[in-house]
Design a protein around this motif. Structure first.
Motif, mmCIF file in Angstrom:
data_model
loop_
_atom_site.group_PDB
_atom_site.id
_atom_site.type_symbol
_atom_site.label_atom_id
_atom_site.label_comp_id
_atom_site.label_asym_id
_atom_site.label_seq_id
_atom_site.Cartn_x
_atom_site.Cartn_y
_atom_site.Cartn_z
ATOM 1 N N ALA A 105 38.637 44.433 39.249
ATOM 2 C CA ALA A 105 37.876 45.201 40.238
ATOM 3 C C ALA A 105 36.948 44.293 41.041
ATOM 4 O O ALA A 105 36.833 44.422 42.271
ATOM 5 C CB ALA A 105 37.081 46.296 39.538
ATOM 6 N N ALA A 106 36.275 43.355 40.376
ATOM 7 C CA ALA A 106 35.359 42.449 41.072
ATOM 8 C C ALA A 106 36.103 41.547 42.041
ATOM 9 O O ALA A 106 35.671 41.339 43.192
ATOM 10 C CB ALA A 106 34.596 41.609 40.043
ATOM 11 N N ALA A 107 37.253 41.000 41.603
ATOM 12 C CA ALA A 107 38.009 40.078 42.463
ATOM 13 C C ALA A 107 38.566 40.791 43.691
ATOM 14 O O ALA A 107 38.521 40.257 44.815
ATOM 15 C CB ALA A 107 39.145 39.444 41.662
ATOM 16 N N LEU A 108 39.077 42.003 43.516
ATOM 17 C CA LEU A 108 39.648 42.748 44.638
ATOM 18 C C LEU A 108 38.564 43.264 45.571
ATOM 19 O O LEU A 108 38.708 43.215 46.806
ATOM 20 C CB LEU A 108 40.483 43.914 44.115
ATOM 21 C CG LEU A 108 41.744 43.534 43.324
ATOM 22 C CD1 LEU A 108 42.332 44.759 42.645
ATOM 23 C CD2 LEU A 108 42.783 42.893 44.255
ATOM 24 N N GLY A 152 27.263 46.764 37.135
ATOM 25 C CA GLY A 152 27.439 47.917 38.008
ATOM 26 C C GLY A 152 28.423 48.925 37.453
ATOM 27 O O GLY A 152 28.306 50.131 37.703
ATOM 28 N N LEU A 153 29.398 48.442 36.677
ATOM 29 C CA LEU A 153 30.407 49.322 36.091
ATOM 30 C C LEU A 153 30.029 49.807 34.688
ATOM 31 O O LEU A 153 30.855 50.392 33.994
ATOM 32 C CB LEU A 153 31.758 48.599 36.045
ATOM 33 C CG LEU A 153 32.374 48.313 37.426
ATOM 34 C CD1 LEU A 153 33.596 47.418 37.308
ATOM 35 C CD2 LEU A 153 32.737 49.613 38.138
ATOM 36 N N GLY A 154 28.777 49.565 34.293
ATOM 37 C CA GLY A 154 28.264 50.209 33.085
ATOM 38 C C GLY A 154 28.188 49.367 31.836
ATOM 39 O O GLY A 154 27.877 49.898 30.761
ATOM 40 N N HIS A 197 33.094 54.668 28.563
ATOM 41 C CA HIS A 197 32.298 55.066 29.733
ATOM 42 C C HIS A 197 32.716 54.289 30.978
ATOM 43 O O HIS A 197 32.891 54.866 32.061
ATOM 44 C CB HIS A 197 30.822 54.819 29.416
ATOM 45 C CG HIS A 197 29.882 55.183 30.513
ATOM 46 N ND1 HIS A 197 29.820 56.434 31.063
ATOM 47 C CD2 HIS A 197 28.944 54.437 31.167
ATOM 48 C CE1 HIS A 197 28.880 56.470 31.998
ATOM 49 N NE2 HIS A 197 28.344 55.262 32.081
ATOM 50 N N THR A 198 32.914 52.976 30.829
ATOM 51 C CA THR A 198 33.273 52.128 31.966
ATOM 52 C C THR A 198 34.683 52.430 32.474
ATOM 53 O O THR A 198 34.892 52.641 33.674
ATOM 54 C CB THR A 198 33.155 50.647 31.574
ATOM 55 O OG1 THR A 198 31.784 50.339 31.327
ATOM 56 C CG2 THR A 198 33.689 49.748 32.670
ATOM 57 N N ILE A 199 35.659 52.456 31.583
ATOM 58 C CA ILE A 199 37.033 52.703 32.013
ATOM 59 C C ILE A 199 37.175 54.124 32.548
ATOM 60 O O ILE A 199 37.877 54.366 33.534
ATOM 61 C CB ILE A 199 38.012 52.457 30.849
ATOM 62 C CG1 ILE A 199 37.919 50.994 30.398
ATOM 63 C CG2 ILE A 199 39.441 52.794 31.264
ATOM 64 C CD1 ILE A 199 38.224 49.977 31.484
ATOM 65 N N GLY A 200 36.479 55.077 31.931
ATOM 66 C CA GLY A 200 36.507 56.442 32.447
ATOM 67 C C GLY A 200 35.913 56.541 33.831
ATOM 68 O O GLY A 200 36.437 57.258 34.706
ATOM 69 N N GLY A 201 34.824 55.819 34.075
ATOM 70 C CA GLY A 201 34.211 55.829 35.405
ATOM 71 C C GLY A 201 35.100 55.190 36.450
ATOM 72 O O GLY A 201 35.193 55.674 37.586
ATOM 73 N N ILE A 202 35.783 54.089 36.109
ATOM 74 C CA ILE A 202 36.719 53.458 37.047
ATOM 75 C C ILE A 202 37.875 54.404 37.345
ATOM 76 O O ILE A 202 38.283 54.565 38.505
ATOM 77 C CB ILE A 202 37.228 52.126 36.472
ATOM 78 C CG1 ILE A 202 36.085 51.107 36.394
ATOM 79 C CG2 ILE A 202 38.384 51.577 37.307
ATOM 80 C CD1 ILE A 202 36.456 49.816 35.702
ATOM 81 N N ALA A 203 38.395 55.058 36.303
ATOM 82 C CA ALA A 203 39.494 56.003 36.494
ATOM 83 C C ALA A 203 39.070 57.184 37.372
ATOM 84 O O ALA A 203 39.906 57.799 38.050
ATOM 85 C CB ALA A 203 39.997 56.508 35.142
ATOM 86 N N PHE A 215 29.306 53.737 41.624
ATOM 87 C CA PHE A 215 29.538 52.339 41.962
ATOM 88 C C PHE A 215 30.831 52.329 42.763
ATOM 89 O O PHE A 215 31.920 52.136 42.207
ATOM 90 C CB PHE A 215 29.655 51.473 40.704
ATOM 91 C CG PHE A 215 29.583 49.994 40.990
ATOM 92 C CD1 PHE A 215 28.369 49.361 41.150
ATOM 93 C CD2 PHE A 215 30.748 49.238 41.122
ATOM 94 C CE1 PHE A 215 28.300 48.005 41.412
ATOM 95 C CE2 PHE A 215 30.685 47.880 41.390
ATOM 96 C CZ PHE A 215 29.453 47.258 41.539
ATOM 97 N N PRO A 216 30.711 52.580 44.053
ATOM 98 C CA PRO A 216 31.913 52.836 44.864
ATOM 99 C C PRO A 216 32.905 51.672 44.829
ATOM 100 O O PRO A 216 32.536 50.500 44.936
ATOM 101 C CB PRO A 216 31.343 53.019 46.279
ATOM 102 C CG PRO A 216 29.905 53.388 46.074
ATOM 103 C CD PRO A 216 29.479 52.660 44.844
ATOM 104 N N LEU A 217 34.169 52.030 44.673
ATOM 105 C CA LEU A 217 35.267 51.076 44.745
ATOM 106 C C LEU A 217 36.238 51.558 45.803
ATOM 107 O O LEU A 217 36.475 52.764 45.939
ATOM 108 C CB LEU A 217 35.978 50.974 43.382
ATOM 109 C CG LEU A 217 35.139 50.478 42.202
ATOM 110 C CD1 LEU A 217 35.923 50.590 40.904
ATOM 111 C CD2 LEU A 217 34.677 49.036 42.418
#
Length: 637
Positions: A329-332, A402-404, A459-465, A496-498
């Motif tokens: 996510a950070a690299a993209l 930022g991603l938790g 929490h982090t993977i759920g938020g990204i999903a 944390f908008p992506l």
């Protein structure tokens, strides 16, 4: 004849006056003493006199029940008896007297003497708890020795009961006798022997679950025996508490983790509700409902696998390759690389003059040409070594936090650990040194000083999903707390908008981990359910030390898998941690079974016997002796 009269030898006037003043002062002192006894300290002496005739016995209020989301009981209370020592009517405790009480109640004499010494400074009218859970033999002893030991009495209490024993023990917590420092606090309403929550939900919501004790007033004779009753003050029961946890899902998670030491956390990423929370090895909170045996307590405290730790929120371990989702996510998002960026993986790469191996190196393999999709699917270390060098530590830290990661999620449970995302500032503050470039390479694959908890991973993977929307995890329904007049400490979801392209690439890679050939999480496939996820294997020691100590389980790697379903609109995210699991393949089936149980329940009712069979299997697998050594899993990352 001369007549003589006796001379007038009257005392001097000052002596008469002095005597008058003395008499007046004496009468004044007597009058003041009488006033003090009859008026000034009237209430105190009336109270002392009343205590000779009237005894106030507390009536313990039952704690509220703890229920699962469907109303099934997880913690309850049942009537029991406790033995009190009423010191206001007790004579001096001779060694023989103390020994007799200890022998009759089957207590250790030294412990009883220590209790008496510890409570000697308390007011004499304050009862002292001698035995919290009285047996029939204890009750018989007290009743049959009223004359010999008039200071002993029985009160009815509410003993905590956890009907499912070790199931969800780390989440629910346990209760215990209130510590003396809480009793000694100014304005404290606690008495010796009161029970409070000490861990988990029991501690976090003690103010909701605890009731208000009542009082029973009885008339006693000179021997302390009851001869009548006066008006009673009835207790107020504690409030029931309904958790977001689903018992069916909890049982499935307990069964799937089995004898492995580790944790499982299931969340609803749409709301932050905790659906299941498992920590193994576990303990039986019923042991704490009464005074736990010292030997049993020492065994729990000295167990190297720490059964009293809630590993779901307190185990801080390196996430391994799960961290690669954050890296992607950070690299993209920063434009450091595009989805089509290619790295050639030969099984190892030299960076900053040091050779870094890929996990396939030991199998004498390589990944070949790798783009972002393949790097996530096959968990290519070389790809993310390269990306980590290109990103730099500052960008990695920004996106990880930022991603938790590296901070508490804010779950409504006590003692949550924060984890750690190392940075140059951290190295300077802790070690008083600069940050070395090689450390960034280790961080890029979730190793080095990086540490996370299973809850943070879910929490982090759920938020990204969910597209960069993170809901605060919680175990109690917030609307219920509002109804009880409590402040639920609500917080709006953090964003944390992506970008859509970033989300599409990352989520496509996690789908491929499970559903495409070559994916490291293929064992998570389940008919009729699409699962996405990411595997992770994290070393706890250097590779050299791990290889030199293969016979010891202490140095085996940590196994991770986090998965969610459905891929497009996630309803559940599950993170599984297996300590000393050696390889991520151990954790993959655990997540699959929990997600399968969720959709099985959602899509249709199970036969009545299935739940009972599952519960029986879980209870038979859970053992306080500790986890069995996991078998060596198949290869995979």
């Amino acid at each position: 004849m001369e007549v003589r009269f006796p001379s007038d030898e009257r005392p001097p006037a000052w002596k008469i006056a002095f005597l008058q003043y003395v008499i007046a002062a004496v009468f004044l002192c007597l009058l003041m003493g009488y006033w003090r006894l009859q008026i000034g300290q009237h209430e105190q002496y009336m109270d002392l006199a009343e205590r000779n005739r009237i005894r106030n016995l507390p009536v313990i209020a039952p704690r509220g029940r703890i229920l699962d989301r469907d109303g099934r009981v997880l913690a309850d209370s049942f009537p029991a008896f406790s033995v009190l020592l009423l010191r206001e009517s007790a004579a001096e405790f001779t060694p023989e007297h103390v020994a007799g009480i200890a022998r009759g109640l089957q207590l250790d004499v030294q412990d009883l003497r220590a209790t008496l010494q510890r409570t000697a400074s308390l007011p004499r009218f304050q009862p002292v708890l001698l035995k919290q859970a009285a047996t029939l033999e204890d009750i018989s002893f007290v009743e049959s020795h009223r004359v010999e030991y008039p200071e002993l009495d029985l009160i009815q209490v509410q003993q905590r009961l956890y009907p499912r024993h070790q199931v969800a023990a780390a989440l629910l917590g346990y209760v215990g006798e209130v510590p003396e420092e809480m009793i000694a606090k100014l304005g404290s309403s606690y008495r010796p022997g009161d029970v409070v929550g000490k861990f988990g939900v029991e501690a976090e919501y003690n103010h909701v679950l605890a009731g208000v004790d009542g009082m029973r007033r009885v008339v006693v004779n000179s021997r302390g025996q009851e001869v009548g009753e006066l008006s009673d003050k009835y207790p107020q029961n504690g409030n029931d508490l309904r958790l977001t946890v689903d018992l069916d899902l909890q049982m499935a998670a307990e069964a799937s983790l089995g004898d492995h030491a580790g944790a499982v956390v299931a969340l609803d990423p749409r709301t932050g509700e905790v659906l299941a929370m498992v920590s193994h090895p576990s303990f039986d909170p019923n042991d704490f409902a009464k005074r736990i045996d010292p030997k049993e307590w020492n065994d729990l405290m000295n167990d190297p696998m720490k059964p009293l730790m809630n590993k779901s929120i307190q185990a801080q371990l390196a996430p391994g390759s799960v961290f690669k989702i954050v890296m992607a996510a950070a690299a993209l998002e920063t434009g450091t690389v595009s989805p089509e960026f290619i790295v050639h993986c030969a099984g190892a790469v030299t960076i900053y003059g040091h050779l870094y191996h890929d996990w396939v190196f030991e199998k004498h393999r390589s990944h070949g040409a790798v783009d972002m999709h393949k790097a996530i699917r096959e968990s290519c270390d070389v790809f993310f070594y390269t990306v980590g060098k290109m990103l730099g530590i500052d960008k990695i830290v920004t996106f990880a936090k930022g991603l938790g990661l590296g901070a508490r999620t804010g779950i409504d449970l006590p003692s949550e650990a924060a984890g750690l995302i190392p940075s140059p500032e951290w190295a300077q503050r802790v070690f008083k040194r600069k940050w070395y470039a090689g450390e960034t390479i280790s961080v890029a694959i979730g190793q080095g000083a990086v540490s996370v908890t299973p809850l943070q991973v879910a929490h982090t993977i759920g938020g990204i999903a969910m597209g960069g929307v993170f809901h605060r995890p919680h175990v109690v329904f917030q609307d219920q707390l509002k109804a009880l007049g409590q402040d639920p400490s609500e917080s709006s979801p953090s964003d944390f908008p992506l970008s859509e392209n970033t989300l599409a690439t990352v989520k496509s890679g996690m789908w491929a981990v499970v559903n495409e050939g070559g994916g490291t999480g293929g064992a998570a496939r389940s008919p009729g359910i699409e699962i996405s996820g990411k595997t992770g294997t994290a070393q706890v020691v250097s590779q050299t030390l791990e290889q030199s100590a293969k016979s010891s389980s202490e140095y085996k790697s940590t196994a991770w898998f986090v998965g969610y379903a459905p891929p497009d609109k996630p309803e559940i995210v599950v993170a599984a941690l297996v300590m000393r699991g050696e390889h991520s393949a151990v954790a993959v089936p655990i997540v699959r079974e929990v997600i399968k149980a969720y959709f099985d329940k959602k899509l249709g009712p199970k036969p009545p016997g299935n739940q009972m069979e599952t519960q029986a299997r879980v209870l038979s697998q859970l053992s306080p002796a500790g986890p069995a050594e996991p078998s060596k899993p198949a290869s995979g990352q």
